[in-house]
Design an enzyme around this catalytic site. Structure first.
Site, mmCIF file in Angstrom:
data_model
loop_
_atom_site.group_PDB
_atom_site.id
_atom_site.type_symbol
_atom_site.label_atom_id
_atom_site.label_comp_id
_atom_site.label_asym_id
_atom_site.label_seq_id
_atom_site.Cartn_x
_atom_site.Cartn_y
_atom_site.Cartn_z
ATOM 1 N N MET A 33 -2.331 -5.730 -2.850
ATOM 2 C CA MET A 33 -3.498 -5.533 -3.686
ATOM 3 C C MET A 33 -3.110 -4.657 -4.875
ATOM 4 O O MET A 33 -3.101 -3.441 -4.782
ATOM 5 C CB MET A 33 -4.612 -4.867 -2.876
ATOM 6 C CG MET A 33 -5.804 -4.493 -3.719
ATOM 7 S SD MET A 33 -7.113 -3.704 -2.806
ATOM 8 C CE MET A 33 -6.543 -2.019 -2.837
ATOM 9 N N PRO A 34 -2.748 -5.232 -5.990
ATOM 10 C CA PRO A 34 -2.426 -4.429 -7.164
ATOM 11 C C PRO A 34 -3.662 -3.695 -7.703
ATOM 12 O O PRO A 34 -4.750 -4.267 -7.761
ATOM 13 C CB PRO A 34 -1.932 -5.450 -8.182
ATOM 14 C CG PRO A 34 -1.527 -6.631 -7.386
ATOM 15 C CD PRO A 34 -2.435 -6.635 -6.206
ATOM 16 N N TYR A 35 -3.446 -2.461 -8.051
ATOM 17 C CA TYR A 35 -4.470 -1.628 -8.701
ATOM 18 C C TYR A 35 -3.855 -1.133 -10.001
ATOM 19 O O TYR A 35 -2.800 -0.498 -9.993
ATOM 20 C CB TYR A 35 -4.851 -0.453 -7.796
ATOM 21 C CG TYR A 35 -5.665 0.598 -8.493
ATOM 22 C CD1 TYR A 35 -7.037 0.466 -8.607
ATOM 23 C CD2 TYR A 35 -5.065 1.719 -9.046
ATOM 24 C CE1 TYR A 35 -7.797 1.435 -9.258
ATOM 25 C CE2 TYR A 35 -5.810 2.688 -9.700
ATOM 26 C CZ TYR A 35 -7.169 2.536 -9.802
ATOM 27 O OH TYR A 35 -7.912 3.482 -10.447
ATOM 28 N N HIS A 69 -7.244 -10.477 -5.724
ATOM 29 C CA HIS A 69 -6.692 -9.273 -5.097
ATOM 30 C C HIS A 69 -6.325 -8.199 -6.124
ATOM 31 O O HIS A 69 -5.845 -7.133 -5.757
ATOM 32 C CB HIS A 69 -5.451 -9.626 -4.271
ATOM 33 C CG HIS A 69 -5.749 -10.530 -3.132
ATOM 34 N ND1 HIS A 69 -4.822 -11.394 -2.598
ATOM 35 C CD2 HIS A 69 -6.886 -10.737 -2.419
ATOM 36 C CE1 HIS A 69 -5.363 -12.074 -1.613
ATOM 37 N NE2 HIS A 69 -6.623 -11.695 -1.487
ATOM 38 N N HIS A 113 -7.152 -5.451 -8.941
ATOM 39 C CA HIS A 113 -8.196 -4.520 -9.380
ATOM 40 C C HIS A 113 -7.708 -3.804 -10.632
ATOM 41 O O HIS A 113 -6.603 -3.256 -10.648
ATOM 42 C CB HIS A 113 -8.513 -3.491 -8.293
ATOM 43 C CG HIS A 113 -9.019 -4.117 -7.046
ATOM 44 N ND1 HIS A 113 -10.351 -4.266 -6.782
ATOM 45 C CD2 HIS A 113 -8.365 -4.670 -5.995
ATOM 46 C CE1 HIS A 113 -10.515 -4.860 -5.617
ATOM 47 N NE2 HIS A 113 -9.315 -5.120 -5.120
#
Length: 66
Positions: free
Chosen positions: A1-3, A38, A40
């Site tokens: 999940m890249p932020y 996925h 954000h």
């Protein structure tokens, strides 16, 4: 999940922010194979008086360099 947290000085339009989100998302999808749902991305707008640049607050720097 890249932020991804993007910090910019205030003033970007809604359409510019949407383009930032689109382009960052596309880059993570094409480069890392991530799924868009996925990813954000948070855009934080900072007042120019709260951002330092070249030894000055950004608003002061802009006044000197206009």
């Amino acid at each position: 999940m890249p932020y991804v947290n993007v910090q910019i000085t205030r003033g970007a339009s809604r359409s510019q922010k949407a383009e930032i989100v689109k382009q960052i998302t596309n880059t993570l999808v094409s480069t890392l194979g991530k799924q868009p749902e996925h990813i954000h991305i948070v855009i934080q707008e900072i007042e120019e008086e709260d951002w330092g640049f070249a030894g000055l607050l950004t608003d002061d720097w802009k006044k000197q360099n206009q």
